[in-house]
Scaffold this motif. Structure first.
Motif, PDB file in Angstrom:
ATOM      1  N   UNK A  72      18.450  25.250  12.570  1.00  0.00           N
ATOM      2  CA  UNK A  72      17.111  25.776  12.815  1.00  0.00           C
ATOM      3  C   UNK A  72      16.704  26.770  11.735  1.00  0.00           C
ATOM      4  N   UNK A  73      17.612  27.701  11.415  1.00  0.00           N
ATOM      5  CA  UNK A  73      17.311  28.689  10.375  1.00  0.00           C
ATOM      6  C   UNK A  73      17.177  28.027   9.014  1.00  0.00           C
ATOM      7  N   UNK A  74      18.071  27.089   8.702  1.00  0.00           N
ATOM      8  CA  UNK A  74      18.025  26.420   7.406  1.00  0.00           C
ATOM      9  C   UNK A  74      16.758  25.595   7.257  1.00  0.00           C
ATOM     10  N   UNK A  75      16.313  24.947   8.334  1.00  0.00           N
ATOM     11  CA  UNK A  75      15.113  24.109   8.271  1.00  0.00           C
ATOM     12  C   UNK A  75      13.878  24.945   7.968  1.00  0.00           C
ATOM     13  N   UNK A  76      13.778  26.115   8.583  1.00  0.00           N
ATOM     14  CA  UNK A  76      12.642  26.993   8.304  1.00  0.00           C
ATOM     15  C   UNK A  76      12.738  27.557   6.893  1.00  0.00           C
ATOM     16  N   UNK A  77      13.929  27.974   6.494  1.00  0.00           N
ATOM     17  CA  UNK A  77      14.104  28.551   5.160  1.00  0.00           C
ATOM     18  C   UNK A  77      13.815  27.545   4.056  1.00  0.00           C
ATOM     19  N   UNK A  78      14.132  26.283   4.307  1.00  0.00           N
ATOM     20  CA  UNK A  78      13.902  25.237   3.319  1.00  0.00           C
ATOM     21  C   UNK A  78      12.477  24.710   3.328  1.00  0.00           C
ATOM     22  N   UNK A  79      11.648  25.194   4.261  1.00  0.00           N
ATOM     23  CA  UNK A  79      10.264  24.757   4.325  1.00  0.00           C
ATOM     24  C   UNK A  79      10.059  23.426   5.002  1.00  0.00           C
ATOM     25  N   UNK A  80      11.055  22.960   5.746  1.00  0.00           N
ATOM     26  CA  UNK A  80      10.930  21.665   6.416  1.00  0.00           C
ATOM     27  C   UNK A  80      10.035  21.749   7.643  1.00  0.00           C
ATOM     28  N   UNK A  81      10.060  22.887   8.337  1.00  0.00           N
ATOM     29  CA  UNK A  81       9.228  23.103   9.533  1.00  0.00           C
ATOM     30  C   UNK A  81       8.763  24.554   9.543  1.00  0.00           C
ATOM     31  N   UNK A  82       7.616  24.841  10.183  1.00  0.00           N
ATOM     32  CA  UNK A  82       7.150  26.223  10.274  1.00  0.00           C
ATOM     33  C   UNK A  82       7.684  26.973  11.484  1.00  0.00           C
ATOM     34  N   UNK A  83       8.403  26.287  12.360  1.00  0.00           N
ATOM     35  CA  UNK A  83       8.948  26.907  13.568  1.00  0.00           C
ATOM     36  C   UNK A  83      10.127  26.089  14.047  1.00  0.00           C
ATOM     37  N   UNK A  84      11.181  26.765  14.455  1.00  0.00           N
ATOM     38  CA  UNK A  84      12.331  26.075  15.041  1.00  0.00           C
ATOM     39  C   UNK A  84      12.847  26.887  16.217  1.00  0.00           C
ATOM     40  N   UNK A  85      13.281  26.187  17.243  1.00  0.00           N
ATOM     41  CA  UNK A  85      13.912  26.834  18.388  1.00  0.00           C
ATOM     42  C   UNK A  85      15.389  27.058  18.115  1.00  0.00           C
TER      43      UNK A  85
END
Length: 352
Positions: A72-85
């Motif tokens: 979740x943290x990596x996805x937001x940091x990489x710009x893949x999603x603007x929000x993750x649970x």
């Protein structure tokens, strides 16, 4: 860890997915109703415990992204999603947020519904989220939290407390120096900051959390583990077996001490006039390698007390981000997230 229609829930494990399946979690339903699109599932440490998954840190792939909400943290940091649970039992939202340089929020325990979320230790488990900034966290929290009060008055500028003593001695020298510099910047922005003796001994807190998490995990996994023990990773299986050996009286004693600690923490905050604590979000930058997700000790007292917490990006150690953690009293999620935007602006001004 969180059920979403149309996607398998695997909890980072090798267990048959059909035994982990269930109705879509309320948190996912609330986000969908607000217009969110579910892009997919992210990697977690197995059952949100300690056995890490394959996710790497987007800032330096030789380092862990933290856990258990690693993907979740990596996805937001990489710009893949603007929000993750994410979920947090000990430090599983705040630490990955710090390691990956994003904003993270864990709610007051019980403030966000956990139905449809595979439990780790129910008396500690919380749902949280990760996003690029504090404003996005507040937008998500208004959707996710029960009884959200959008117009809740923030009151005057918050007084921040630094928990001095053995708690801060767990932080690496470089991260502690960065923390002191960040605190100086917050004070320069007009915030009142007081140094207060830490409310409890870190070793005692660690012991209580070990008993509670191990005992409750053994209860949660009793049926699955009896049938599929060989499918669990070693670290997870070891934690469950430790829980099986714990006596109920030791668990009950730990829960009573947990309640006393929460009351003592509230009393300290009231006596000292502290609205929120400010601490490093982790003991330092993300460790090298993927065998560990890092130390949870910076979050452990606040998780034991069920407090809401926010991590904000605050400086770097080489390529790797550092995070600053703010913790409010249970139930003050609205105020904390309002203040987080203030803290975020102060930190941005400090960076210049």
């Amino acid at each position: 860890m969180i059920s979403a229609d149309g996607l398998q829930t695997r909890a980072g494990s090798g267990l048959p997915p059909e035994i982990l399946a269930g109705p879509e979690a309320t948190v996912v339903q609330r986000l969908r109703a607000a217009g969110a699109l579910v892009a997919g599932k992210t990697v977690t440490a197995e059952f949100a415990m300690t056995a890490p998954g394959p996710t790497r840190n987007p800032h330096d792939r030789r380092h862990t992204p933290g856990g258990s909400s690693s993907g979740s943290a990596a996805a937001v940091a990489a710009g893949l999603v603007p929000l993750a649970l994410g979920t947090q039992t000990l430090a599983s939202v705040i630490r990955p947020a710090a390691y990956c340089g994003v904003a993270g929020y864990r709610a007051t325990h019980g403030r966000i519904p956990v139905d449809g979320v595979i439990a780790y230790a129910p008396s500690l488990d919380t749902v949280g989220c990760l996003a690029p900034d504090a404003g996005a966290l507040a937008t998500a929290a208004a959707v996710l939290c029960d009884g959200w009060q959008p117009g809740a008055p923030p009151g005057s500028a918050p007084v921040l407390g630094i928990p001095a003593g053995a708690y801060l001695q767990q932080v690496s020298p470089h991260a502690l120096a960065a923390f002191r510099s960040q605190v100086t910047g917050l004070a320069a922005a007009g915030l009142t900051i007081r140094e207060i003796p830490a409310p409890a001994d870190p070793a005692e807190i660690g012991s209580l959390l070990h008993i509670i998490t191990r005992y409750e995990a053994a209860q949660v996994h009793a049926g699955w583990f009896a049938e599929h023990a060989g499918r669990y990773q070693h670290a997870t299986a070891q934690a469950i077996r430790e829980g099986q050996l714990l006596a109920r009286r030791d668990y009950d004693s730990a829960r009573r001490q947990q309640a006393r600690f929460r009351a003592d923490l509230a009393a300290v905050m009231q006596r000292e006039g502290i609205d929120a604590w400010v601490t490093p979000a982790a003991t330092g930058p993300a460790p090298a390698g993927l065998r560990s997700t890092g130390s949870p000790v910076m979050s452990m007292p606040w998780s034991l007390a069920g407090c809401p917490a926010v991590s904000l990006p605050a400086g770097r150690a080489g390529l790797l981000p550092l995070g600053l953690q703010f913790v409010a009293a249970p139930g003050r999620d609205e105020q904390l997230l309002h203040w987080a935007a203030v803290f975020e602006r102060a930190l941005a001004e400090q960076r210049g």
